[in-house]
Write an enzyme that holds these catalytic residues in place. Structure first.
Site, PDB file in Angstrom:
ATOM      1  N   GLU A 197      -2.648   0.241  -4.405  1.00  0.00           N
ATOM      2  CA  GLU A 197      -2.492  -0.979  -3.610  1.00  0.00           C
ATOM      3  C   GLU A 197      -2.428  -2.199  -4.526  1.00  0.00           C
ATOM      4  O   GLU A 197      -3.065  -2.211  -5.579  1.00  0.00           O
ATOM      5  CB  GLU A 197      -3.671  -1.173  -2.648  1.00  0.00           C
ATOM      6  CG  GLU A 197      -3.932  -0.026  -1.701  1.00  0.00           C
ATOM      7  CD  GLU A 197      -5.147  -0.284  -0.823  1.00  0.00           C
ATOM      8  OE1 GLU A 197      -5.348  -1.435  -0.396  1.00  0.00           O
ATOM      9  OE2 GLU A 197      -5.921   0.667  -0.584  1.00  0.00           O
ATOM     10  N   ASP A 246       0.853  -1.189   0.000  1.00  0.00           N
ATOM     11  CA  ASP A 246       0.000   0.000   0.000  1.00  0.00           C
ATOM     12  C   ASP A 246       0.890   1.240   0.000  1.00  0.00           C
ATOM     13  O   ASP A 246       1.623   1.492   0.960  1.00  0.00           O
ATOM     14  CB  ASP A 246      -0.900  -0.015   1.242  1.00  0.00           C
ATOM     15  CG  ASP A 246      -1.944   1.090   1.237  1.00  0.00           C
ATOM     16  OD1 ASP A 246      -1.926   1.922   0.307  1.00  0.00           O
ATOM     17  OD2 ASP A 246      -2.766   1.120   2.168  1.00  0.00           O
TER      18      ASP A 246
END
Length: 403
Positions: free
Chosen positions: A106, A9
């Site tokens: 992500e 992320d």
């Protein structure tokens, strides 16, 4: 064989990319925001100094400025975000061919079959990825390492920014179960509120619930969340080059001025329905259900959805159903800031079946509509999307707002 999944992320992605061009602002509260003149004046992303003032994504600019008067506002550059997302995923692809993006910032990586090529230590590989992001792209990364996708994502959220968290078969109960239930993937605000009414505030409490109770409360989603809370997620990581099944087709817009009359709302819905129906036909799909979301000027959202008795990808049918749903949650002259129309429960042509027409029309009428809208698609394909509009979406004389 136990899987080894990483969830990567990028931290404050939009803001981090913008700050590559503004290194002098790194220690200054900065937010990326939409254009207030087009009524999209909300915070899209913020950096760490802005977070410390309590600035939040999706709040209005004036709310953010109230918390942080010296907040520096930068406009978004979406082409840059796409470019950096591609660069990041190219780096991931050097370690495994199983890279599944989850949004622009992500990705999941399944390194089960390749980890031995890079030293065999999952934490060390995660740290290597973080180091490469800093050195090669100037971005920071948080990585969760676990044995399934859900826990890997929990790991990347667990400690930020620029951190690695390992959630293993040995420690997952100790780490995961005390977390708020809203931290679990797919537990949104409505689900969190519903579970809270029954005393379920943590993931551990969710795991301890009886599955049949959750199914009664939330349907199949309740059973899925119960499995997730107990570490039972077998969802595979797909290659980013593998076509992902389309689960919904939607379109939404914020209007230049609030809508207050039925005619205005119908025109807005017809425009969105035209877009949704056209995309369904392009994909060769039919809607088995529809959802409408209405946003008021205070950014409060209300939604309704329904199953259709006959699958459709026709503008008229999408418009009529969407208008019916809207009128269940809105009455004029209450102002509407934004509308979203979404086709759900999608199916391919061979999965559809004939039933009594939901709208009382004959098979011949639907056939004519199919031919008409197919002709519209051909005209738009040749001359552009604005070359022809469905009658329901054409501007009408505006009625006066109701007193």
């Amino acid at each position: 064989m136990e899987r080894i999944i990483l969830h990567c992320d990028l931290n404050s992605f939009y803001a981090s990319v913008e700050l590559l061009s503004h290194p002098d602002l790194r220690q200054t509260p900065v937010a990326v925001c939409g254009d207030p003149t087009s009524r999209h004046g909300i915070i899209l992303a913020k950096n760490e100094p802005a977070k410390r003032f309590g600035v939040q994504t999706a709040e209005t600019i004036w709310q953010a400025k109230k918390k942080c008067p010296d907040l520096v506002l930068l406009p978004p550059h979406h082409h840059l975000y796409r470019e950096y997302s591609r660069k990041v995923n190219d780096i991931y692809g050097q370690y495994t061919d199983l890279v599944e993006p989850f949004g622009i910032d992500e990705s999941w990586l399944d390194v089960t079959g390749t980890l031995h090529l890079f030293g065999g230590d999952a934490r060390a590989l995660a740290d290597t990825l973080r180091r490469r992001m800093r050195q090669e792209l100037g971005l920071t990364l948080s990585v969760g390492v676990s044995f399934n996708k859900v826990f890997a994502k929990l790991g990347s959220d667990y400690k930020k920014p620029d951190a690695t968290t390992v959630i293993s078969p040995e420690n997952w109960r100790e780490i995961v179960w005390p977390l708020p239930v809203g931290d679990l993937l797919y537990v949104g605000g409505a689900a969190r509120k519903l579970l809270g009414q029954y005393g379920v505030d943590t993931i551990g409490q969710l795991a301890a619930c009886k599955p049949d109770m959750l199914e009664q409360l939330m349907g199949k989603m309740g059973l899925q969340l119960h499995s997730y809370a107990n570490g039972l997620d077998a969802d595979p990581v797909r290659s980013r080059f593998e076509k992902e099944p389309v689960k919904s087709v939607g379109n939404g817009t914020t209007f230049p001025q609030n809508l207050t009359t039925r005619d205005q709302v119908r025109q807005g819905i017809a425009m969105l329905a035209d877009s949704v129906a056209s995309r369904l036909r392009h994909l060769g799909l039919y809607a088995g259900g529809l959802q409408v979301t209405v946003r008021d000027p205070q950014f409060r959202d209300r939604s309704r959805q329904t199953r259709l008795s006959a699958p459709t990808h026709l503008i008229r049918e999408v418009t009529e159903t969407a208008m019916d749903l809207t009128e269940q949650i809105w009455k004029p002259p209450s102002p509407i800031r934004a509308l979203t129309v979404t086709a759900i429960h999608l199916m391919e042509a061979e999965d559809t079946y004939e039933q009594v027409d939901l709208f009382g029309g004959s098979a011949a009428t639907r056939q004519r509509s199919e031919k008409l809208e197919a002709a519209m698609d051909r005209i738009r394909g040749k001359y552009g999307s604005s070359a022809i509009a469905y009658g329901a979406a054409a501007p009408e004389k505006e009625e006066d707002p109701l007193p």
